[in-house]
Structure formats: C-alpha cells, structure tokens
Design an enzyme around this catalytic site. Structure first.
Site, mmCIF file in Angstrom:
data_model
loop_
_atom_site.group_PDB
_atom_site.id
_atom_site.type_symbol
_atom_site.label_atom_id
_atom_site.label_comp_id
_atom_site.label_asym_id
_atom_site.label_seq_id
_atom_site.Cartn_x
_atom_site.Cartn_y
_atom_site.Cartn_z
ATOM 1 C CD GLN A 1 55.280 94.708 112.049
ATOM 2 O OE1 GLN A 1 55.553 94.652 113.212
ATOM 3 N NE2 GLN A 1 54.072 94.533 111.402
ATOM 4 C CG HIS B 1 47.915 99.109 115.016
ATOM 5 N ND1 HIS B 1 47.617 97.560 114.694
ATOM 6 C CD2 HIS B 1 48.068 99.540 113.683
ATOM 7 C CE1 HIS B 1 47.764 97.431 113.449
ATOM 8 N NE2 HIS B 1 48.182 98.514 113.012
ATOM 9 C CB THR C 1 38.853 117.199 112.138
ATOM 10 O OG1 THR C 1 38.197 118.268 111.387
ATOM 11 C CG2 THR C 1 39.061 117.571 113.580
ATOM 12 C CB CYS D 1 44.354 79.143 103.254
ATOM 13 S SG CYS D 1 43.171 77.931 102.755
#
Ligand code: FES
Lengths: 391, 203
Positions: free
Chosen positions: A186, A208, A244, A332
């Site tokens: 992060q 990402h 690979t 939840c």
C-alpha cells in the site's frame, strides 16, 4: 441512468492508467517465451528487463534484486516461508532461530502464512498497536531477541492508512541479527520508499494498487540475504521464482512505476487536500463520528471513519446505490460478522468497528467527487440512523 | 456500467432496503401491545419489533421495527412487518426464517441468520404480549432462550446439536456457529453443553 460514478476504493484496487494500458496492448504482440534465445524470446525478455530496471530504480535497489511474482500476496508468502523452507533440495532451514515477529494489523496473507508456520512449531509474536495503528514499540523491544529470525511489519496499513516507522523497526531487528521484511504494497507509489534508507532485507510490492494490472507483484531481495523459492520448477527469475513470466503484466507494472516517478508527488499533495476536505465535510455534516488511524502519519488518500449507530455494509450498499464505491472492514458482506481485525487491534469497540467505512481516493477523484460524496454520506447515515436501534 | 451488473441481493431485497416499510420512527410515542428486542450491536445486528394486536381476532394489526444491521437484516425485518399483518399470533409466531427468506426471493446462505434475527424479535414481541396479558402458559411452552446473541443460537438448538452428536465445544460450534463472533457466550454454552450431555447421555 446518468448518475455520477465515484470510485473511492483505490486501496482495494485501482483502474489501469491509460499509459499502462497502451504499453500492455503493445506487449501483447511480444508473445515469445522470455526464456527462449531466438528473437521472439528476446523481444519479450527486453520488456521484462526494462520493467525490472524501472522498478529496481524506483525503490532505490538494483534490477537484479527484483523477483517478479504472481501477486503481492505471493511475495509476502515467499518471505514468510523461505527461512524455514524444509524442502530436501534446499539447504534449509536457513536459521536456527525459531521466532517471527509481526503485527496484529497485517494483511491476511501475512497473518495466515504466519499461522501456518505456527502450526509447524515456529513461535509467532503478533505485536499490538496503539489507537493510531502504530506498532507498540515497547512491546517490540521487549520480545525481540537473538531467537528472532524475521520481523515483518507492513509499511502502510490498507484499512486505516497508518504508516509505520519502518526504519526504526528495521534497525532494531538488525541489532538482534534478525531479517527484516516490510509489506509495502500500500506504500510503494503513494509515499517515498527507498530500500536502503529503510534498511529492509525484503520488501513486497504490487502493480494493481498503483494503476498497474492485477496478477503481478514483486519482491525486493537485498543482495546476500537468504532466499528459497516458493515456486519451483524452472530457472526463471534466476531460479528464485519458477514459471513463465507474465510478460504483459510485468510490462504494465514497469510502466505503472514509470508513471509514478512524475505523478506520485503532485498526486499525494492533491489527495491530502482532498482528504482534508472530505474530513472537514464529514465532520461538519454528520454528528457522532470518529476518524480512525493516525492523524498525520497516514496514506494521503486513505480515510477510515466510524459512524455510530450505522452498520458498515448498509452504508456501503446505500452509497453504492448512489454510485459511490467505498469499502468496509467488517466482513459481513463476505459471510462472517467479524468486525475488522485492524480496527479491533486499534482498540475500537466492536460496535464502532462494525460501523466503519474506508474511503480510499486516487488519481481520478476530483473536488466535485468529494462534495458529492459528503452530501450523499450525510443523507445515507441519517437514513440508516433513523431506523437504527442505536441513535 | 449500471444495469449490466447485478446487485448482490434479489430485487425484492433491494426494494425493501431502499424503501423500508413500517419503520418505528418514534418509539416513545408508539403504544405497542408487545415489544421484542434481540441481537446486540457488538455482534453487528440488533433489532426491535413492536406489534399492535387486534384483541378480538387475536391477530397482528400492526408491526413496526427498528434495525441496526446490514442490508439483508434491514430488508428482512421490513418484509416481515408486512407479511405478519392479519396473521394470527400463533401463525406469526411459527413463521420460520426460511419463510422470510423465501418472501424476499432468496438470501445468500450466509445471510440467513439476518432473517432469523427478524423473526426472533417478532417472537419476543409476541411473547411479551402474552406475558403482559397473563397468558404465561403460552410463553412457557414456546420460549427458547438465545444463548449466542451474535449468531442467534438458542438453548433448543444447542440441545439439538448435542442430540446430533456434538460433544465438545468445537463440535458444538461446527453445528451451530455459536461463539464465532464476540465469544461472550462461550462459558454459558459450555455449561449448557455439559447439562445436555448429562441429561441425554449419562447413565
Ligand atoms: S454472543 Fe457473540 S459470539 Fe455468541
């Protein structure tokens, strides 16, 4: 419907940067196996080497210190396992030390990998944190010893954004001869990260979270420290990670990092001011709230807030209906009612932890987005509180 | 991107979530004939159900509620407040969680406990009505006690689990999921486990 869409869940994942997308589309033509010696292979190899250079340089290391992986979680798991790798063909274990120190607020991929080692007889200490999410350094100093093999503490927390004093934590680890790893997934690309300055032996990162593709992570491995591959069966990554290489993903990762070089600084500034606006807006319009995490040492785009008397999943879904995407630490929605382990570790009572949401901003968010969000959150919280048993 | 991606729950759940019916907005001013509260905000779910009873017909005339909880908790209490009106107290009492989930067009399996909570609050309200009106005999025969607030596990369910073979606390947890959230119920549950083991299996 022409309703406004506001994505405020960048700590979960980010949209692809348009420049990254371009590079990845081009990379799709470089289909050769990077391990092949012919020109097709060499073309793919070049893309990977190029990305490796950029990533190494970005965090202040060398290209050859970077090992690509299939995700940030894989990078983290690799580190936790390598010291105790018991494979026959490995000169394992690398250490006679049998203790790992980590924290209670790590990502589940660290916590679960650690729990797995615990079952194999390794002693794991989960350091508590203060209300702000900072590691309890007194406790740390009191448990670390020459039995400690590895200290692993995340640099910035995904839920509350708190940034740890990594340099100091690493210094203490090394003083006792322990290896030091930080999960910087992060942090990298959001705040400055330099492996030498921080003094880390291993550092995990992921594409990402910084507008790169999913399915590609990396591990920085300081020269000369123990290593043991987590995935075996090939000589890729100089024998440190078989399989690979994901050429397209890695090319995208490299470009994502390259974009960070120029965009990170200004973006951090902009997000900090958006966050201040968001905070002020929530504070002004909604009573009975609490911000979680560290007030200063925190990721520029991350804000975690508890709304008393309103449950997190309900907040999330009402906001979703308004086109706003946030997340909640309470699980939840995913089937268990457990409140976030991070908020509980930071000392929040369960009822406050249940009513918390995480707002994580990114490069496309604007002031209008924040204005819209404040307005909608105020309406949603009011609506929920009106039908809540707790006012 | 709007309509192509389904919402996590059914349209019916969405409708009741967006437009909750019969919310008990002013509890102090509401003259309920029976009131039930179950759950606990520490566990993440808490519900209040208040009913008015048509005393001549012995049916539910009105049902109002408040919920602290997730979307399916809100939607299931909302739909419950509609379907019980006109039902006899007995019918309403014997509604099951399954009935409510069915009315909602289905709930994900891990969300069933949210609908369980709604109907448990209704049961508590009906029991409260019985108690207030001197019908304690009805309460006695029907009352189950919730032992685990978080997962809504009653003494009856613990007894059933024991009868189905649960012998240790862990096995009891596997059967009922009790004690998996705040853990407050652990001591009580272990005590009951021992009692039921003794009751059914000791010579
Ligand atoms: S009462 Fe919370 S887990 Fe049982």
């Amino acid at each position: 419907m022409s309703k406004r869409k506001v994505y405020l869940d960048h700590n979960a994942t980010t949209p692809l940067h348009p420049e990254v997308k371009k590079v990845m589309i081009e990379a799709m033509d470089a289909f050769g196996n990077p391990s092949s010696l012919h020109s097709f292979g060499r073309q793919a190899r070049r893309l990977i080497d190029d990305a490796r250079d950029k990533i190494g340089a970005f965090i202040g290391g060398k290209a050859e210190d970077i090992v690509f992986s299939g995700s940030g979680s894989e990078a983290n798991n690799t580190v936790l396992n390598l010291l105790y790798c018991a494979a026959r063909h490995c000169e394992a274990p690398h250490t006679k030390r049998h203790q790992i120190i980590t924290s209670q607020i790590e990502h589940p991929c660290i916590l679960e990998a650690a729990a797995c080692l615990e079952e194999r007889g390794i002693d794991v200490v989960y350091l508590p944190v203060h209300k702000t999410g900072k590691i309890d350094m007194d406790k740390y100093s009191s448990v670390i010893s020459d039995k400690t093999a590895l200290v692993t503490v995340m640099m910035a927390n995904n839920e509350i954004g708190t940034i740890q004093d990594i340099k100091e934590i690493g210094r203490i680890a090394h003083k006792h001869g322990a290896m030091f790893h930080t999960d910087a997934i992060q942090a990298v690309g959001k705040i400055p990260v330099n492996v030498h300055e921080l003094g880390v032996d291993y550092l995990s990162l992921s594409a990402h979270k910084i507008y790169g593709p999913k399915g590609v992570g990396a591990l920085y491995v300081s020269p000369g420290v123990p290593f043991c591959p987590f995935i075996r069966g090939g000589h890729q990554e100089r024998g440190r990670r078989a399989g690979t290489e994901n050429t397209i993903g890695i090319a995208g990762f490299g470009k994502a990092i390259e974009m960070r070089v120029t965009e990170m600084g200004p973006e951090a500034k902009r997000l900090s001011s958006l966050k201040a606006k968001l905070k002020a807006g929530i504070e002004k319009n909604i009573p009975n709230i609490q911000f979680n995490g560290h007030p200063i040492d925190s990721l520029p785009g991350t804000l975690n807030v508890s709304f008393f008397g309103a449950e997190g999943e309900a907040i999330l879904l009402y906001l979703d209906l308004e086109g706003i995407a946030v997340s909640t630490g309470s699980a939840c929605a995913s089937g268990s009612l457990d409140p976030s382990h991070v908020l509980i570790a930071a000392g929040l009572p369960a009822e406050e932890a249940h009513g918390s949401i995480r707002i994580s901003m990114g490069r496309d968010n604007t002031e209008e987005d924040i204005g819209y969000t404040v307005e909608k959150i105020a309406l949603v919280i009011d609506k929920i509180r009106k039908m809540s048993t707790v006012r | 991107m709007d309509n192509k991606f389904e919402w996590v729950y059914s349209e019916k759940v969405k409708d009741h979530f967006m437009h909750p019916r019969n919310v008990l907005t002013d509890e102090a001013a509401y003259n309920a004939d029976g009131r039930g509260i179950v759950g606990n905000i520490k566990c993440g779910d808490e519900m209040v159900v208040a009913i008015k009873v048509d005393k001549k017909k012995n049916t539910i005339a009105e049902c109002k509620w408040k919920t602290y909880g997730c979307a399916s908790a809100i939607a299931s209490t909302s739909i419950l407040s509609e379907i019980v009106v006109g039902k006899t107290l007995d019918q309403a009492y014997h509604l099951t969680a399954k009935d409510i989930a069915k009315e909602l067009g289905g709930l994900p399996e891990h969300k069933i406990h949210c609908s369980v909570l709604g109907h448990k609050a209704l049961r508590a309200a009906i029991e409260d009505y019985y108690t207030r009106n001197g019908m304690t005999n009805k309460v006695e025969e029907e009352k189950a006690h919730i032992i685990c607030q978080c997962m809504n596990v009653t003494d009856i369910e613990i007894e059933e689990a024991v009868l189905e073979g649960a012998r240790t606390y862990l096995e009891l947890q596997e059967h009922t999921k009790l004690g998996t959230v705040c853990g407050q119920c652990k001591d009580k549950a272990i005590q009951m486990l021992e009692e039921y083991k003794k009751k059914h299996f000791s010579k």
